[in-house]
Design a protein around this motif. Structure first.
Motif, PDB file in Angstrom:
ATOM      1  N   GLN A  68       0.793  -1.296  -0.185  1.00  0.00           N
ATOM      2  CA  GLN A  68       0.029  -0.075   0.063  1.00  0.00           C
ATOM      3  C   GLN A  68       0.962   1.132  -0.037  1.00  0.00           C
ATOM      4  OE1 GLN A  68      -3.195  -1.760   3.112  1.00  0.00           O
ATOM      5  NE2 GLN A  68      -3.743   0.356   2.058  1.00  0.00           N
ATOM      6  N   SER A  69       0.378   2.324  -0.923  1.00  0.00           N
ATOM      7  CA  SER A  69       1.063   3.467  -0.744  1.00  0.00           C
ATOM      8  C   SER A  69       0.125   4.651  -0.916  1.00  0.00           C
ATOM      9  CB  SER A  69       2.047   3.370  -1.795  1.00  0.00           C
ATOM     10  OG  SER A  69       1.595   3.388  -3.044  1.00  0.00           O
ATOM     11  N   PRO A  70       0.406   5.763  -0.342  1.00  0.00           N
ATOM     12  CA  PRO A  70       1.510   6.111   0.634  1.00  0.00           C
ATOM     13  C   PRO A  70       1.487   5.593   2.051  1.00  0.00           C
ATOM     14  CG  PRO A  70       0.306   8.030   0.556  1.00  0.00           C
ATOM     15  CD  PRO A  70      -0.246   7.092  -0.499  1.00  0.00           C
ATOM     16  N   TYR A 105      -6.432   3.045   6.479  1.00  0.00           N
ATOM     17  CA  TYR A 105      -7.013   2.232   5.407  1.00  0.00           C
ATOM     18  C   TYR A 105      -6.381   0.967   5.049  1.00  0.00           C
ATOM     19  CZ  TYR A 105     -10.700   6.034   5.156  1.00  0.00           C
ATOM     20  OH  TYR A 105     -11.251   6.608   5.728  1.00  0.00           O
ATOM     21  N   LEU A 106      -7.010  -0.307   5.085  1.00  0.00           N
ATOM     22  CA  LEU A 106      -6.281  -1.463   4.998  1.00  0.00           C
ATOM     23  C   LEU A 106      -6.773  -1.996   3.668  1.00  0.00           C
ATOM     24  CD1 LEU A 106      -6.424  -2.933   8.493  1.00  0.00           C
ATOM     25  CD2 LEU A 106      -4.640  -1.488   7.593  1.00  0.00           C
ATOM     26  N   CYS A 107      -5.728  -2.771   2.945  1.00  0.00           N
ATOM     27  CA  CYS A 107      -6.175  -3.292   1.509  1.00  0.00           C
ATOM     28  C   CYS A 107      -5.751  -4.869   1.948  1.00  0.00           C
ATOM     29  CB  CYS A 107      -5.483  -2.689   0.503  1.00  0.00           C
ATOM     30  SG  CYS A 107      -5.625  -3.916  -1.109  1.00  0.00           S
ATOM     31  N   GLY A 144      -2.158  -5.444   3.419  1.00  0.00           N
ATOM     32  CA  GLY A 144      -1.023  -4.579   3.504  1.00  0.00           C
ATOM     33  C   GLY A 144      -0.860  -3.826   4.506  1.00  0.00           C
ATOM     34  N   LYS A 145       0.199  -3.129   4.724  1.00  0.00           N
ATOM     35  CA  LYS A 145       0.281  -2.560   6.184  1.00  0.00           C
ATOM     36  C   LYS A 145      -0.431  -1.283   6.365  1.00  0.00           C
ATOM     37  CE  LYS A 145       5.247  -4.221   6.055  1.00  0.00           C
ATOM     38  NZ  LYS A 145       6.410  -4.042   6.103  1.00  0.00           N
ATOM     39  N   GLY A 146      -1.123  -0.899   5.227  1.00  0.00           N
ATOM     40  CA  GLY A 146      -2.098   0.347   5.445  1.00  0.00           C
ATOM     41  C   GLY A 146      -1.661   1.794   5.037  1.00  0.00           C
ATOM     42  N   THR A 147      -2.625   2.672   4.847  1.00  0.00           N
ATOM     43  CA  THR A 147      -2.247   3.945   4.769  1.00  0.00           C
ATOM     44  C   THR A 147      -2.926   4.828   5.822  1.00  0.00           C
ATOM     45  OG1 THR A 147      -2.139   3.788   2.260  1.00  0.00           O
ATOM     46  CG2 THR A 147      -2.625   5.920   3.176  1.00  0.00           C
ATOM     47  N   SER A 148      -2.193   5.317   6.423  1.00  0.00           N
ATOM     48  CA  SER A 148      -2.653   6.284   7.651  1.00  0.00           C
ATOM     49  C   SER A 148      -3.169   7.664   6.894  1.00  0.00           C
ATOM     50  CB  SER A 148      -1.613   6.592   8.656  1.00  0.00           C
ATOM     51  OG  SER A 148      -2.427   7.294   9.862  1.00  0.00           O
TER      52      SER A 148
END
Lengths: 113, 109
Positions: free
Chosen positions: B6-8, B86-88, B101-105
């Protein structure tokens, strides 16, 4: 209350002690899962269960034991807690077929001293 | 091996400033791609499931899209209450687990 619940919400224990985390769901979902969430790793699967008395390992099962005697309950036991098991633990459940999304509980924050 | 990136890692937006979050994935046969929202101290909350390339789903200010290699979560005119991680996640045809994934904060001010 309907949904998925976890208990306790917070737990502090010492190295070497046995700890059991509880998970209960009211949807009669067939599948249940245990994940741990750590900084830098995201959510990782520990164990899952496809039905009562059917369980299987996930990505990080070492040091954990599960059982599922009833459809609605899926306890996770740390037989001899280690500091590396300090984490936030989430239980999730999913229906049998059709839709594959998992629904998560509120989590248990476990600290092993 | 299934992978989700995941990005960013973190994104700060002004209220009303639209943007997109990216989820790149590799999986041996995609059963579904899932988006979750996670607030601090809470469990992941399900948002969307996408099953095949070209599929789109919408909910309020959020719109998720899917291609064969990635998914986007578009946030239109965000509000401070959209602030969350947000997690995918993907599920392969061969398994039961979700690979996250590690997520986007996301912070909306």
């Amino acid at each position: 209350d309907a949904g998925i619940t976890q208990s306790p919400r917070y737990k502090i224990t010492e190295t070497g002690r046995q700890v059991t985390l509880m998970c209960h769901q009211t949807w009669s979902h067939s599948y249940m899962f245990w994940y741990r969430q750590d900084l830098g790793h995201g959510l990782r699967l520990i164990y899952y269960s496809a039905a009562a008395d059917i369980t299987d390992k996930g990505e990080v099962p070492d040091g954990y034991v599960v059982s599922r005697s009833k459809t609605e309950n899926f306890p996770l036991t740390l037989e001899s807690a280690t500091r590396s098991q300090t984490s936030v633990y989430f239980c999730a459940s999913r229906g049998l077929a059709g839709y594959f999304e998992q629904f998560f509980g509120p989590g248990t924050r476990l600290t092993v001293l | 091996e299934d992978q989700v990136t995941q990005s960013p890692e973190a994104l700060r937006l002004q209220e009303g400033e639209s943007s997109s979050l990216n989820c790149s994935y590799t999986v041996s046969g995609l059963r579904g791609l899932f988006w979750y929202r996670q607030d601090p101290g809470k469990g992941p909350e399900f948002l969307f499931t996408l099953y095949s390339a070209g599929e789109e789903k919408e909910k309020e200010r959020l719109k998720a899209t899917l291609t064969k290699k990635e998914s986007f979560l578009h946030i239109t005119a965000p509000k401070p209450e959209d602030s969350a991680t947000y997690l995918c996640a993907v599920q392969a045809n061969s398994g039961y687990a979700l690979n996250f994934g590690k997520g986007t904060s996301l912070l909306v001010t």
